[in-house]
Structure formats: C-alpha cells, structure tokens
Motif scaffolding. Structure first.
Motif, PDB file in Angstrom:
ATOM      1  N   GLY A 119       0.873  16.093   5.079  1.00 16.76           N
ATOM      2  CA  GLY A 119       0.377  14.991   5.904  1.00 16.76           C
ATOM      3  C   GLY A 119      -0.930  15.334   6.588  1.00 16.76           C
ATOM      4  O   GLY A 119      -1.618  14.461   7.092  1.00 16.76           O
TER       5      GLY A 119
ATOM      6  N   SER B 122      -3.830  12.809  -0.358  1.00 19.98           N
ATOM      7  CA  SER B 122      -3.359  11.700  -1.197  1.00 19.98           C
ATOM      8  C   SER B 122      -2.458  12.154  -2.342  1.00 19.98           C
ATOM      9  O   SER B 122      -1.854  11.329  -3.021  1.00 19.98           O
ATOM     10  CB  SER B 122      -4.548  10.912  -1.752  1.00 19.98           C
TER      11      SER B 122
ATOM     12  N   ASP C 190      -2.678   5.503   2.605  1.00 19.39           N
ATOM     13  CA  ASP C 190      -2.973   5.068   3.978  1.00 19.39           C
ATOM     14  C   ASP C 190      -3.240   6.260   4.876  1.00 19.39           C
ATOM     15  O   ASP C 190      -4.166   6.250   5.689  1.00 19.39           O
ATOM     16  CB  ASP C 190      -1.814   4.246   4.539  1.00 19.39           C
ATOM     17  N   LEU C 191      -2.432   7.310   4.738  1.00 17.50           N
ATOM     18  CA  LEU C 191      -2.604   8.522   5.536  1.00 17.50           C
ATOM     19  C   LEU C 191      -3.956   9.167   5.249  1.00 17.50           C
ATOM     20  O   LEU C 191      -4.675   9.586   6.173  1.00 17.50           O
ATOM     21  CB  LEU C 191      -1.473   9.505   5.239  1.00 17.50           C
TER      22      LEU C 191
ATOM     23  N   SER D 261       0.828  -1.197   0.000  1.00 17.56           N
ATOM     24  CA  SER D 261       0.000   0.000   0.000  1.00 17.56           C
ATOM     25  C   SER D 261       0.868   1.256   0.000  1.00 17.56           C
ATOM     26  O   SER D 261       1.997   1.267   0.485  1.00 17.56           O
ATOM     27  CB  SER D 261      -0.938  -0.012   1.210  1.00 17.56           C
ATOM     28  N   ASP D 262       0.323   2.318  -0.539  1.00 10.58           N
ATOM     29  CA  ASP D 262       0.990   3.604  -0.645  1.00 10.58           C
ATOM     30  C   ASP D 262       0.834   4.374   0.672  1.00 10.58           C
ATOM     31  O   ASP D 262      -0.285   4.495   1.180  1.00 10.58           O
ATOM     32  CB  ASP D 262       0.363   4.370  -1.814  1.00 10.58           C
ATOM     33  N   PRO D 263       1.920   4.914   1.254  1.00 10.81           N
ATOM     34  CA  PRO D 263       1.818   5.639   2.523  1.00 10.81           C
ATOM     35  C   PRO D 263       0.867   6.840   2.456  1.00 10.81           C
ATOM     36  O   PRO D 263       0.155   7.126   3.420  1.00 10.81           O
ATOM     37  CB  PRO D 263       3.250   6.097   2.796  1.00 10.81           C
ATOM     38  N   LYS D 264       0.836   7.558   1.333  1.00  5.22           N
ATOM     39  CA  LYS D 264      -0.066   8.704   1.182  1.00  5.22           C
ATOM     40  C   LYS D 264      -1.524   8.253   1.206  1.00  5.22           C
ATOM     41  O   LYS D 264      -2.381   8.894   1.810  1.00  5.22           O
ATOM     42  CB  LYS D 264       0.218   9.462  -0.124  1.00  5.22           C
TER      43      LYS D 264
END
Length: 142
Positions: free
Chosen positions: A78, A72, A7-8, A2-5
């Motif tokens: 963030g 995203s 997920d955030l 999964s992409d951290p962005k």
C-alpha cells in the motif's frame, strides 16, 4: 468500477509535493504498470545554453513512476520507498517537449519490488533515459 490498487497509486502521486511542483500527471496505470508525464518547464532547465531539462527532473519522474508501478501491482504494498535506482542517461531531452515515463513492476518478493522504466520525449524510439530500481514491498515504507 475502479480498482482499489489503481486508486491507491493515484493518491500516492497526488500526495507527493514534488509531483505537483513538476506538474506530473498520471496517463495510464494498473497491474504493475504506470505511465506518468511531465511538461517542459523552463524553470527545470539544467543547461541554460541549450534549454535541456535537468537530469534531476528526469530522475524524479522515473523514480515516481517506478514507485507508482509498484503500488499498482496486484501483489504490491500500500506504500513504498525507493531502495535503489540506477539511471542511464541516453541523450538530452529535446527542449520544449513533454517527457513521458513508463515503468513496469515485474517482480515482487515479501520485501522488495523490482522495476524497469524508460523516459522518452516525442522521439519514442530513442529513450532519454532508462532506469532499474528496487523499492520496499513490505508495507514498511517511511
């Protein structure tokens, strides 16, 4: 993987109490684009005679979708907060139908992110509302 962005951005939605209260869900997300939906709920009716969802609920969906698109975005912060949001209501949402908002964060500067969004019901060719907004992009959101 999964992409951290992404997920955030999903955690952003999950942390907002009004997203839960309005039963918003993330349908698609990534690269500065977001799609959120909200089911019809008679508790959100703004016109008791026609059963039409309140403009405030539509506004909340568009605003939340816009912020999610910003987070995203590959260059997005963030966290974010709405600076301005202009909404044009095109027509009443059809009673009983789910609302879907789609937003695109199309430009990010050091301090501001720019977003376009549209809300539709089952009639995807005729929007319920459109929005343009600016959001904080410096990570200094409250």
């Amino acid at each position: 993987m999964s992409d951290p962005k992404t997920d955030l951005a999903r955690r952003f939605i999950e942390a907002i109490p009004h997203s839960h209260a309005l039963s918003m869900q993330v349908d698609a997300l990534g690269d500065g684009r977001a799609e959120l939906s909200m089911p019809y709920d008679s508790r959100l009716v703004g016109d008791p005679h026609g059963g039409v969802i309140s403009g405030g609920a539509v506004s909340a969906l568009l605003d939340t979708c816009g912020g999610t698109a910003v987070i995203s975005h590959p260059e997005g912060p963030g966290q974010t907060a709405t600076i301005s949001l202009r909404i044009d209501y095109m027509r009443a949402a059809t009673p009983g139908q789910r609302l879907v908002a789609r937003a695109e964060c199309y430009h990010v500067t050091r301090s501001v992110a720019f977003v376009r969004a549209t809300a539709t019901d089952d009639d995807r060719d005729h929007p319920v509302a459109t929005a343009t907004g600016t959001f904080t992009a410096d990570g200094g959101a409250a």
